[in-house]
Design a protein around this motif. Structure first.
Motif, PDB file in Angstrom:
ATOM      1  N   ILE A  90      18.445   4.906  21.854  1.00  0.00           N
ATOM      2  CA  ILE A  90      18.300   5.254  23.267  1.00  0.00           C
ATOM      3  C   ILE A  90      19.618   5.808  23.817  1.00  0.00           C
ATOM      4  N   SER A  91      20.726   5.182  23.419  1.00  0.00           N
ATOM      5  CA  SER A  91      22.025   5.657  23.887  1.00  0.00           C
ATOM      6  C   SER A  91      22.294   7.087  23.432  1.00  0.00           C
ATOM      7  N   ILE A  92      21.928   7.380  22.187  1.00  0.00           N
ATOM      8  CA  ILE A  92      22.149   8.744  21.696  1.00  0.00           C
ATOM      9  C   ILE A  92      21.293   9.725  22.500  1.00  0.00           C
ATOM     10  N   PHE A  93      20.074   9.332  22.813  1.00  0.00           N
ATOM     11  CA  PHE A  93      19.210  10.202  23.618  1.00  0.00           C
ATOM     12  C   PHE A  93      19.842  10.455  24.991  1.00  0.00           C
ATOM     13  N   VAL A  94      20.311   9.377  25.615  1.00  0.00           N
ATOM     14  CA  VAL A  94      20.951   9.535  26.930  1.00  0.00           C
ATOM     15  C   VAL A  94      22.151  10.465  26.811  1.00  0.00           C
ATOM     16  N   ALA A  95      22.954  10.250  25.763  1.00  0.00           N
ATOM     17  CA  ALA A  95      24.190  11.018  25.627  1.00  0.00           C
ATOM     18  C   ALA A  95      23.920  12.497  25.377  1.00  0.00           C
ATOM     19  N   THR A  96      22.927  12.800  24.547  1.00  0.00           N
ATOM     20  CA  THR A  96      22.702  14.221  24.241  1.00  0.00           C
ATOM     21  C   THR A  96      21.923  14.925  25.356  1.00  0.00           C
ATOM     22  N   GLN A  97      21.068  14.223  26.071  1.00  0.00           N
ATOM     23  CA  GLN A  97      20.207  14.898  27.038  1.00  0.00           C
ATOM     24  C   GLN A  97      20.718  14.836  28.480  1.00  0.00           C
ATOM     25  N   ALA A  98      21.545  13.833  28.820  1.00  0.00           N
ATOM     26  CA  ALA A  98      22.051  13.771  30.195  1.00  0.00           C
ATOM     27  C   ALA A  98      22.845  15.029  30.571  1.00  0.00           C
ATOM     28  N   PRO A  99      23.703  15.541  29.668  1.00  0.00           N
ATOM     29  CA  PRO A  99      24.423  16.774  30.030  1.00  0.00           C
ATOM     30  C   PRO A  99      23.476  17.944  30.300  1.00  0.00           C
ATOM     31  N   VAL A 100      22.322  17.975  29.625  1.00  0.00           N
ATOM     32  CA  VAL A 100      21.379  19.073  29.848  1.00  0.00           C
ATOM     33  C   VAL A 100      20.929  19.088  31.306  1.00  0.00           C
ATOM     34  N   LEU A 101      20.703  17.884  31.857  1.00  0.00           N
ATOM     35  CA  LEU A 101      20.210  17.809  33.230  1.00  0.00           C
ATOM     36  C   LEU A 101      21.337  17.848  34.257  1.00  0.00           C
ATOM     37  N   ALA A 102      22.438  17.167  33.941  1.00  0.00           N
ATOM     38  CA  ALA A 102      23.449  16.958  34.983  1.00  0.00           C
ATOM     39  C   ALA A 102      24.556  17.994  34.977  1.00  0.00           C
ATOM     40  N   SER A 103      25.036  18.393  33.796  1.00  0.00           N
ATOM     41  CA  SER A 103      26.236  19.228  33.826  1.00  0.00           C
ATOM     42  C   SER A 103      25.965  20.692  33.505  1.00  0.00           C
ATOM     43  N   ARG A 104      24.809  20.988  32.943  1.00  0.00           N
ATOM     44  CA  ARG A 104      24.531  22.362  32.555  1.00  0.00           C
ATOM     45  C   ARG A 104      24.592  23.299  33.762  1.00  0.00           C
ATOM     46  N   GLU A 105      23.891  22.930  34.815  1.00  0.00           N
ATOM     47  CA  GLU A 105      23.821  23.816  35.974  1.00  0.00           C
ATOM     48  C   GLU A 105      25.118  23.825  36.767  1.00  0.00           C
ATOM     49  N   ILE A 106      25.914  22.760  36.628  1.00  0.00           N
ATOM     50  CA  ILE A 106      27.230  22.782  37.269  1.00  0.00           C
ATOM     51  C   ILE A 106      28.142  23.704  36.477  1.00  0.00           C
ATOM     52  N   ARG A 107      28.107  23.548  35.149  1.00  0.00           N
ATOM     53  CA  ARG A 107      28.993  24.321  34.299  1.00  0.00           C
ATOM     54  C   ARG A 107      28.732  25.825  34.423  1.00  0.00           C
ATOM     55  N   PHE A 108      27.477  26.213  34.494  1.00  0.00           N
ATOM     56  CA  PHE A 108      27.166  27.640  34.557  1.00  0.00           C
ATOM     57  C   PHE A 108      27.012  28.137  35.992  1.00  0.00           C
ATOM     58  N   HIS A 109      27.454  27.352  36.957  1.00  0.00           N
ATOM     59  CA  HIS A 109      27.461  27.759  38.376  1.00  0.00           C
ATOM     60  C   HIS A 109      26.083  28.122  38.901  1.00  0.00           C
ATOM     61  N   THR A 110      25.066  27.473  38.372  1.00  0.00           N
ATOM     62  CA  THR A 110      23.709  27.750  38.840  1.00  0.00           C
ATOM     63  C   THR A 110      23.395  27.000  40.132  1.00  0.00           C
ATOM     64  N   VAL A 111      24.140  25.925  40.390  1.00  0.00           N
ATOM     65  CA  VAL A 111      23.830  25.060  41.542  1.00  0.00           C
ATOM     66  C   VAL A 111      23.788  25.829  42.880  1.00  0.00           C
ATOM     67  N   PRO A 112      24.754  26.741  43.124  1.00  0.00           N
ATOM     68  CA  PRO A 112      24.691  27.455  44.415  1.00  0.00           C
ATOM     69  C   PRO A 112      23.382  28.215  44.624  1.00  0.00           C
ATOM     70  N   LEU A 113      22.726  28.612  43.541  1.00  0.00           N
ATOM     71  CA  LEU A 113      21.459  29.336  43.698  1.00  0.00           C
ATOM     72  C   LEU A 113      20.381  28.440  44.298  1.00  0.00           C
ATOM     73  N   TYR A 114      20.483  27.144  44.061  1.00  0.00           N
ATOM     74  CA  TYR A 114      19.528  26.219  44.669  1.00  0.00           C
ATOM     75  C   TYR A 114      19.771  26.102  46.166  1.00  0.00           C
ATOM     76  N   PHE A 115      21.051  25.947  46.517  1.00  0.00           N
ATOM     77  CA  PHE A 115      21.344  25.640  47.910  1.00  0.00           C
ATOM     78  C   PHE A 115      21.397  26.891  48.776  1.00  0.00           C
ATOM     79  N   SER A 116      21.340  28.079  48.171  1.00  0.00           N
ATOM     80  CA  SER A 116      21.153  29.277  48.982  1.00  0.00           C
ATOM     81  C   SER A 116      19.663  29.509  49.196  1.00  0.00           C
ATOM     82  N   ARG A 117      18.861  28.589  48.723  1.00  0.00           N
ATOM     83  CA  ARG A 117      17.417  28.598  48.954  1.00  0.00           C
ATOM     84  C   ARG A 117      17.061  27.365  49.778  1.00  0.00           C
ATOM     85  N   PRO A 118      15.800  27.272  50.205  1.00  0.00           N
ATOM     86  CA  PRO A 118      15.452  26.080  50.985  1.00  0.00           C
ATOM     87  C   PRO A 118      15.322  24.823  50.124  1.00  0.00           C
TER      88      PRO A 118
END
Lengths: 291, 327
Positions: A90-118
């Protein structure tokens, strides 16, 4: 009618429906849930989550085989202890998949695209946490469901008690998923590089587990049983185990906090972890939305 | 027509820099260019107009909606293409643009249809099913543009859309932006630090520097006829120049041509007579037009424009850089 103009219809305006906040939040949830299992992504993104999910199932299947062939119903794993036994996976699953959800969009600067929308900041964070919790719940609840169904098929006695224990086990799975999801996303959101994120989550989960069990052993040798039980609140797996044992009628772990009060204390710690993670993730994504 | 964007005394101060300084402007519908050197406050202005960043003081309206109170409404009606890379590499353009359409509330089927349409309009075809990680810069810019357009906004903010593109890619992108404004009927606010490219596609150009407004006017006003007559003769440029000078015309050479101040109509007759008398072949005689880039010219001999000297004295804001994109 001029037939030649049919090919190029040019730009068309969208006159259809625009749905509200609930739909948008649900879409974020589905998108992240799919991401947690690599769906909608190249094949290599699917390998890790599905291999781990497969490994999670193996002991349950093997156990059912033992129960069926050897006719030994007492060999059936206790539902609430299953996730504790397989905490490495379970820990390995958390470790490999949490970055996919949490840091991917921060790292690639995708987050502003969400907040420039409603999209509402808090909705994004809650939908991500809900998606990861659901992904982890699927990972942990499916094996114990296999155990339960296997128990029914092989006619393990006391089906009423079994059902109660199974339901308690499901609740424990849900709680563990929530706590691990919160911790995983929190750590990953502050380690934008994926490799570091994986390492950081592994460190937090495994090192805390190992450290706590070592200290627990020492205190038990010294005779401080109560202290040893309370120490269990410092690592997510024993924390949830304590709640499962004291409040959900789970099987006795090696050591646990004393009394029902201890169970509620453990539940309180879970709540603090989740609430704290949401607050911090909220400010993290808010900041990322402005970069 | 009511302005698409109107700001009143808009200021944005960060701890160490003032990004916008008492900016008041109004931009009409159509393609509006926002020009300024790097660090002039263009991206900050867009963030404020999107309602993402509250200004230090002042206010603004986008499509008649107040940024402070109706940010949510604004974000429903506008699209935003950031200057920086904002695409996850491991999903396909289709998957990504569909997701972004859903983030605007488009139902699943509509989101898929609009994503396919929009990607086609920006010029992405079969490659849209491959992960974005393998795309060229030009293709990425198209995906970024598509996500800004997918929900059919009434206004799009395009922040440096030609950044990093080669000349051919830049021409295509500029053509696309003009089509968005004129064929799609979507107003555009496009920023650039290159004046030349905006001159080609914009109806209206706003020039800011150091957070202050230098100019805001229709593009024709920048390029209106100047009071200078350009004359080119086959040979004997200096002979004609001397001849004109002796008869009182204010003339100076520039390259192969002569620049003559148009005092009154008689200048034309003077050039005709002079060419005839000296037996020169007259190649060209036209009234010179301004270029927007002259705004930033610092050399004293260039055509006069109403910019106070030293307006572009800030660090990194050289006229050379701004003229770089002119053709």
């Amino acid at each position: 009618m001029n037939v030649s103009t049919i090919h190029d219809i040019g730009y068309r305006h969208y006159e259809g429906k625009r749905l509200g906040r609930a739909y948008v939040t649900r879409s974020i949830f589905v998108h992240n849930l799919r991401a947690a299992y690599g769906l909608g992504r190249p094949a290599r993104a699917k390998v890790m989550p599905f291999v781990l999910a497969g490994i999670m199932l193996l002991p349950a299947v093997g156990d059912i085989a033992v129960v069926a062939i050897a006719k030994r119903p007492e060999a059936l794993f206790p539902y609430t202890r299953y996730q504790f036994m397989l905490q490495l996976i379970i820990s390995i699953f958390v470790a490999t998949q949490a970055p996919v959800l949490a840091s991917r969009e921060i790292r690639f600067h995708t987050v502003p695209l969400y907040f420039s929308r409603p999209v509402v900041h808090l909705d994004l964070v809650l939908a991500k946490l809900a998606a990861f919790t659901t992904a982890l719940f699927a990972l942990t609840a499916i094996p114990i469901t296999v155990l339960y169904v296997g128990g029914l098929v092989t006619q393990v006695p006391d089906s009423g008690t079994q059902l109660l224990h199974y339901l308690g086990g499901l609740l424990a799975c849900l709680l563990l998923s929530l706590v691990l999801g919160a911790i995983g996303l929190l750590v990953a959101a502050f380690t934008p590089r994926r490799g570091f994120g994986v390492a950081a989550v592994i460190a937090v989960l495994l090192v805390s587990s190992v450290l706590v069990s070592v200290v627990q052993e020492i205190t038990q040798h010294a005779g401080h049983w109560t202290l040893s039980g309370w120490l269990g609140l410092l690592t997510p797996y024993s924390l949830v185990d304590a709640v499962a044992y004291r409040l959900l009628g789970g099987k006795l772990p090696d050591i646990a906090v004393p009394g029902v009060g201890g169970g509620f204390a453990a539940l309180g710690v879970c709540a603090v972890i989740v609430a704290g993670a949401v607050v911090v993730l909220y400010s993290r994504f808010r900041k990322a939305g402005l970069s | 027509m009511p302005p698409i964007i109107a700001t009143r005394g808009l200021s944005m101060r960060f701890p160490r820099v003032t990004a916008l300084d008492d900016l008041t402007l109004a931009a009409p519908p159509g393609v509006v260019g926002l020009v300024g050197a790097n660090g002039a406050g263009k991206s900050t202005l867009i963030k404020i107009l999107l309602g993402l960043l509250p200004p230090s003081s002042g206010g603004a309206e986008v499509l008649g909606l107040d940024i402070a109170r109706q940010g949510d409404e604004i974000r429903r009606l506008v699209g935003f293409m950031p200057e920086y890379e904002c695409l996850p590499p491991d999903v396909s353009a289709t998957e990504f643009v569909v997701h972004m359409a859903r983030m605007c509330g488009l139902p699943p089927t509509a989101a898929r249809e609009r994503a396919a349409d929009t990607l086609r309009h920006v010029g992405l075809y079969e490659e849209r099913y491959r992960p974005i990680g393998g795309y060229s810069t030009g293709m990425r810019q198209r995906v970024k543009l598509a996500q800004a357009l997918v929900h059919d906004p009434r206004l799009v903010f395009l922040d440096e859309p030609t950044n990093g593109l080669d000349p051919a890619g830049r021409d295509e992108m500029l053509g696309l932006i003009r089509r968005i404004g004129h064929e799609f009927g979507i107003s555009v606010l496009v920023t650039s630090h290159l004046l030349g490219e905006l001159e080609r596609i914009c109806d209206h150009v706003v020039v800011i520097d150091g957070g202050r407004l230098l100019r805001s006017q229709a593009v024709e006003a920048y390029t209106e006829a100047s009071g200078v007559l350009v004359v080119e003769v086959d040979e004997g440029r200096d002979d004609l120049g001397r001849w004109l000078h002796e008869r009182g015309a204010a003339v100076h050479p520039e390259g192969r041509q002569l620049m003559i101040d148009i005092g009154d109509e008689t200048v034309y007759d003077l050039v005709r007579d002079g060419s005839a008398e000296l037996g020169l072949r007259l190649v060209r005689m036209e009234q010179r037009r301004h270029h927007i880039e002259e705004l930033f010219a610092t050399a004293p001999h260039s055509a006069p424009v109403a910019v106070e000297p030293g307006a572009f004295g800030g660090p990194g804001a050289s006229g050379e850089e701004l003229r770089g994109g002119a053709r």
